[in-house]
Design a protein around this motif. Structure first.
Motif, PDB file in Angstrom:
ATOM      1  N   CYS A  26       0.824  -1.209   0.000  1.00  0.00           N
ATOM      2  CA  CYS A  26       0.000   0.000   0.000  1.00  0.00           C
ATOM      3  C   CYS A  26       0.862   1.265   0.000  1.00  0.00           C
ATOM      4  O   CYS A  26       0.563   2.240  -0.709  1.00  0.00           O
ATOM      5  N   LYS A  27       1.917   1.268   0.808  1.00  0.00           N
ATOM      6  CA  LYS A  27       2.826   2.423   0.824  1.00  0.00           C
ATOM      7  C   LYS A  27       3.460   2.611  -0.554  1.00  0.00           C
ATOM      8  O   LYS A  27       3.585   3.735  -1.057  1.00  0.00           O
ATOM      9  N   ASN A  28       3.867   1.504  -1.175  1.00  0.00           N
ATOM     10  CA  ASN A  28       4.494   1.586  -2.499  1.00  0.00           C
ATOM     11  C   ASN A  28       3.486   2.044  -3.565  1.00  0.00           C
ATOM     12  O   ASN A  28       3.858   2.739  -4.521  1.00  0.00           O
ATOM     13  N   TYR A  29       2.236   1.664  -3.380  1.00  0.00           N
ATOM     14  CA  TYR A  29       1.186   2.061  -4.337  1.00  0.00           C
ATOM     15  C   TYR A  29       1.026   3.581  -4.339  1.00  0.00           C
ATOM     16  O   TYR A  29       1.004   4.223  -5.403  1.00  0.00           O
ATOM     17  N   ASP A  30       0.950   4.156  -3.139  1.00  0.00           N
ATOM     18  CA  ASP A  30       0.836   5.610  -3.034  1.00  0.00           C
ATOM     19  C   ASP A  30       2.084   6.299  -3.587  1.00  0.00           C
ATOM     20  O   ASP A  30       1.987   7.324  -4.284  1.00  0.00           O
ATOM     21  N   ALA A  31       3.240   5.717  -3.266  1.00  0.00           N
ATOM     22  CA  ALA A  31       4.494   6.313  -3.745  1.00  0.00           C
ATOM     23  C   ALA A  31       4.571   6.267  -5.273  1.00  0.00           C
ATOM     24  O   ALA A  31       5.072   7.198  -5.909  1.00  0.00           O
ATOM     25  N   LYS A  32       4.069   5.190  -5.858  1.00  0.00           N
ATOM     26  CA  LYS A  32       4.111   5.064  -7.311  1.00  0.00           C
ATOM     27  C   LYS A  32       3.206   6.099  -7.978  1.00  0.00           C
ATOM     28  O   LYS A  32       3.543   6.649  -9.039  1.00  0.00           O
ATOM     29  N   ILE A  33       2.059   6.387  -7.353  1.00  0.00           N
ATOM     30  CA  ILE A  33       1.176   7.441  -7.876  1.00  0.00           C
ATOM     31  C   ILE A  33       1.906   8.783  -7.863  1.00  0.00           C
ATOM     32  O   ILE A  33       1.907   9.536  -8.836  1.00  0.00           O
ATOM     33  N   ASP A  34       2.569   9.054  -6.737  1.00  0.00           N
ATOM     34  CA  ASP A  34       3.305  10.323  -6.618  1.00  0.00           C
ATOM     35  C   ASP A  34       4.430  10.416  -7.647  1.00  0.00           C
ATOM     36  O   ASP A  34       4.636  11.457  -8.284  1.00  0.00           O
ATOM     37  N   SER A  35       5.139   9.301  -7.834  1.00  0.00           N
ATOM     38  CA  SER A  35       6.282   9.333  -8.755  1.00  0.00           C
ATOM     39  C   SER A  35       5.833   9.481 -10.205  1.00  0.00           C
ATOM     40  O   SER A  35       6.595   9.937 -11.060  1.00  0.00           O
ATOM     41  N   ALA A  36       4.565   9.088 -10.487  1.00  0.00           N
ATOM     42  CA  ALA A  36       4.030   9.250 -11.841  1.00  0.00           C
ATOM     43  C   ALA A  36       3.568  10.680 -12.099  1.00  0.00           C
ATOM     44  O   ALA A  36       3.160  11.014 -13.216  1.00  0.00           O
TER      45      ALA A  36
END
Length: 637
Positions: A129-139
Motif C-alpha cells: 500500500c505504501k508503495n502504491y501511493d508512492a508510485k502514484i506520486d512518482s508518476a
C-alpha cells in the motif's frame, strides 16, 4: 442541466437526460485530457473505478480509440480498489473486470496498468500500500480520479468512519457493502470481508475528481453527498472540501436534489399542471393535511407563495389537484366499455383489448402488477405475458438436485425400474456438489434452472387464468451468460421483442419501468422494448397502442407521477399473493434479494398498501392497496 444553488448544493453538479449521455460526456473529458497531455509530451495519469457505473464510460473510450484514433500510449492508470483476498482470475476480481471492459480493447502499455493486488500475503499488504501511493506520486499524481458511490456513501472502499487523511490500506467492508455485493458472489457468505482501497487522502491528491451516479437507487445518497453536512459517516461528503470535483448524474439519480424535487425552494418555477400537482402533493405531506384542507397560509409559509399568486386562492389549486388525482383511479385498467372515457386514464375502446405484459424476470409480472394482471383477465381482455429472460441464475443448486432426483425416480417408475437416464442426472448432481462459489453452471444445469423458472411462470399464468399459449418465453440472449454480469444489448435482443410485438399487435403494453433493479436487467429489458417500439412506430397498429410502465420490488412511482392507479380489495391482494407463491424457487430466501430483507410478496404488499395510504392521506378514497402506472411518453432511455 448545469446549475448549482449554493444554498443547497455544495458540489458542482451536472445532470444529463440519460446515463449513456452522462457516460459519453465523462469519456470525452478524459479523452480531452489524454490528448492535451500528448500534445504537451507528458503522461496522463488516471485513477479508475470498477462496478456498473463506469462501464459505459469505458465503452465510449473504446469507441473513441477504434473509430476516432484516441491512443492510450501515454496513459498510466491506478485502480481504486480490489477485494482481499481474491485471485486475479476470479469472476469478481477487479483485475479481470478492467481487462474485460477496457484494457483488452485499447493500446495502453501493460506496464502502465496498476491495480491493487488481492492475492499477496497479508504480511506484505502494508508495504504494498505504501508503495502504491508512492508510485502514484512518482508518476506525477492523478490527473483525474473516477469515482462511483455506494449506498453507505463510500468512495473506493472507504467505508463510514474513514478519515480524510487516510491512505491506501486494507479495510473491513461494511455489512451493507457486502450485502450489495452478494449477488456478484452468489451469496453474502462468499463476499470477502476485506478489501484494499486507495484512501480518501490518496484520492484527494487528484487534480480533478469525477463522481458518477446512475439510477433511482443512488438518489438518496447523492442528496446527502451533494447537499448534506460533511461527516465521516458519509465519506463522499468529504468531496465538498476538494477544489475541483464534478458530480455527474442522470435524471434518475438526481431525483432527490432540492432543485429537482422541490424547485420552488430554490427559485422561480414554471407552474405547469404537473408542477402544481407536485407542489400540492408535497405540501400536503409536509403539513399533514388532505389536499382540500390546504390554505393560502400553508402555501405561503412553505415557499409556494408564487404558486398562490399565479393560480390562487388555495381552494382553486386544491380542487384542480384533487380532481387530477381522482382521475388517476380506475378499476378498469384496460378501459371500461360503454362509458365516457374523457376523464379516465385508459380508453373505453377497443374492448376487449389485446394486452402484452413484459416481465424482465419470470416473476416481475405478478410481483409488480399482479392485481392488475388478474383484473385484466377477469374483465375479458386477451392478455399475454412476455418473459424477457430465463432468470436461470437466480435458482439454487439444491433446487436443481431436487428436480434431478424427481426426474430420475419418475423415469424409473415409468420404465418399471429400468435405469435409462439416471446417469445423466447423477452427473449433474456430482457437478453441482463439486461446484465452486461463483463458478459458471454447465449448459445442462443452466437449462434445468431456466425450466424451473419457466414452470413457475406457467403456474402463475394458469392461476391467473390465461392459456399456456399466451405465455411467451423470449430468453433474450444478453442475459444468457450464466453470470450476474450480462452482455450488452444487441440486435438479437431487440428482435426478440420486436417480433413478438409485430405478431400480436397489442392495443396495450405494460413494461417494467423500475430502473433501480440493482443488477441492471430491468434497464436492458426496458431499453429493448423502447427500441423495438421506436422501430415499429410507423406501423398502423401502433396508433392504437398505449404503453404503461410499472415498477417492481425495488420502489414505487411518486404520487405526483402516477397516471393510472388500480385499487385492489383485500381479496384481490390475497389472490396476488398466491400468484407470487407459485414462484417457489424465489420464496422464503431468494438468491438475489437485494438490500431489502423482506420477501418479494411482502415488499409488493407493503408498497401497494403504502400507495393506497398516501392517496387516503391526500383525501382520496381509502383502499386496501393500489398498483400504480405511468404512461410512456415515447422517449428512449
Amino acid at each position: 442541466m448545469d446549475i448549482v444553488d449554493r444554498n443547497f448544493e455544495h458540489l458542482h453538479t451536472t445532470i444529463y437526460p440519460t446515463a449513456d449521455q452522462a457516460s459519453q460526456a465523462v469519456a470525452h473529458e478524459l479523452a480531452s485530457i489524454i490528448r492535451q497531455r500528448q500534445a504537451e509530451g507528458r503522461n496522463c495519469v488516471l485513477g479508475l473505478a470498477t462496478g456498473s457505473t463506469p462501464k459505459s464510460v469505458y465503452a465510449e473510450l473504446i469507441r473513441l480509440h477504434r473509430e476516432e484514433g484516441l491512443s492510450f500510449y501515454n496513459v498510466i492508470t491506478f485502480n481504486l480498489d480490489e477485494y482481499y483476498p481474491i485471485s486475479w482470475s476470479a469472476l469478481q476480481s477487479y483485475v479481470r473486470f478492467m481487462w474485460e471492459y477496457l484494457f483488452d480493447h485499447i493500446d495502453i502499455p501493460k506496464e502502465n496498468i496498476n491495480i491493487p493486488n488481492g492475492s499477496i500475503p497479508k504480511e506484505e499488504i502494508d508495504t504494498f500500500c505504501k508503495n502504491y501511493d508512492a508510485k502514484i506520486d512518482s508518476a506525477g499524481g492523478l490527473d483525474v480520479q473516477l469515482l462511483g458511490i455506494g449506498r453507505t456513501g463510500h468512495i473506493g472502499f472507504n467505508e463510514p468512519g474513514s478519515r480524510l487523511d487516510s491512505t491506501t490500506r486494507l479495510i473491513t467492508l461494511d455489512h451493507v457493502t457486502r450485502i450489495d455485493a452478494a449477488s456478484d458472489f452468489f451469496g453474502e457468505e462468499h463476499v470477502p470481508r476485506t478489501a484494499i482501497t486507495m484512501g480518501i487522502g490518496t484520492i484527494f491528491k487528484a487534480k480533478r475528481i469525477i463522481l458518477m451516479a446512475w439510477g433511482e437507487g443512488k438518489a438518496q445518497i447523492i442528496k446527502k453527498t451533494v447537499e448534506g453536512k460533511i461527516t465521516e459517516s458519509i465519506p463522499a461528503t468529504f468531496l465538498q472540501t476538494h477544489p475541483n470535483v464534478g458530480v455527474i448524474l442522470d435524471t434518475a439519480s438526481c431525483a432527490e436534489l432540492t432543485r429537482i424535487k422541490t424547485p420552488w425552494l430554490v427559485g422561480s418555477v414554471y407552474w405547469d399542471e404537473h408542477a402544481r400537482k407536485r407542489a400540492s402533493v408535497w405540501l400536503s405531506s409536509v403539513v399533514e393535511k388532505p389536499i382540500l384542507k390546504l390554505t393560502d397560509r400553508d402555501y405561503n409559509e412553505h415557499g409556494l407563495s408564487e404558486l398562490v399568486a399565479q393560480y390562487g386562492p388555495a381552494y382553486n389549486i386544491n380542487i384542480e389537484v384533487f380532481n387530477l388525482l381522482q382521475k388517476t383511479i380506475t378499476g378498469w385498467p384496460g378501459g371500461k366499455p360503454n362509458t365516457d372515457d374523457t376523464n379516465r386514464p385508459e380508453r373505453a375502446y377497443p374492448f376487449p383489448k389485446r394486452v402484452v405484459i413484459f416481465s424482465p424476470h419470470p416473476d416481475d409480472d405478478i410481483i409488480s402488477m399482479g392485481g392488475t394482471f388478474i383484473r385484466l383477465v377477469d374483465q375479458g381482455h386477451d392478455v399475454h405475458v412476455a418473459y424477457q429472460t430465463s432468470g436461470n441464475i437466480a435458482v439454487y443448486d439444491e433446487d436443481v438436485i431436487r428436480f434431478a432426483d424427481f426426474a430420475t425416480d419418475y423415469n424409473q417408475f415409468l420404465h418399471e425400474g429400468e435405469d435409462t437416464t439416471s446417469a445423466a442426472f447423477r452427473n449433474i448432481v456430482e457437478t453441482l456438489k463439486n461446484k465452486k462459489p461463483g463458478e459458471i453452471d454447465p449448459p445442462a444445469v443452466m437449462k434445468i434452472k431456466g425450466l424451473i423458472r419457466r414452470g413457475e411462470a406457467k403456474a402463475t399464468c394458469r392461476y391467473v387464468g390465461i392459456p399456456d399459449a399466451n405465455a411467451h418465453f423470449l430468453d433474450m440472449p444478453f442475459y444468457e451468460t450464466g453470470l450476474v454480469k450480462k452482455n450488452p444489448i444487441g440486435r438479437a435482443d431487440i428482435d426478440c421483442v420486436k417480433n413478438l410485438l409485430q405478431e400480436l399487435r397489442p392495443q396495450q403494453v405494460f413494461a417494467a419501468g423500475d430502473l433501480s433493479d440493482p443488477h441492471g436487467t430491468h434497464r436492458v429489458c426496458l431499453k429493448a422494448i423502447f427500441l423495438a417500439l421506436d422501430e415499429l412506430k410507423h406501423e398502423d397498429w401502433m396508433r392504437d397502442c398505449r404503453v404503461w410502465l410499472y415498477r417492481g420490488a425495488w420502489q414505487e412511482w411518486d404520487i405526483d407521477q402516477i397516471e393510472m392507479a388500480i385499487p385492489l380489495s383485500p381479496d384481490e391482494l390475497m389472490r396476488k399473493r398466491r400468484g407470487i407463491f407459485k414462484h417457489q424457487s424465489q420464496k422464503d430466501a431468494p438468491m438475489f434479494p437485494g438490500a431489502d430483507p423482506r420477501e418479494f410478496w411482502q415488499r409488493a404488499e407493503d408498497r401497494n398498501r403504502a400507495t393506497a395510504n398516501t392517496y387516503n392521506n391526500l383525501g382520496l378514497p381509502e383502499y386496501e392497496a393500489i398498483e400504480a402506472f405511468v404512461k410512456w411518453d415515447g422517449r428512449l432511455i
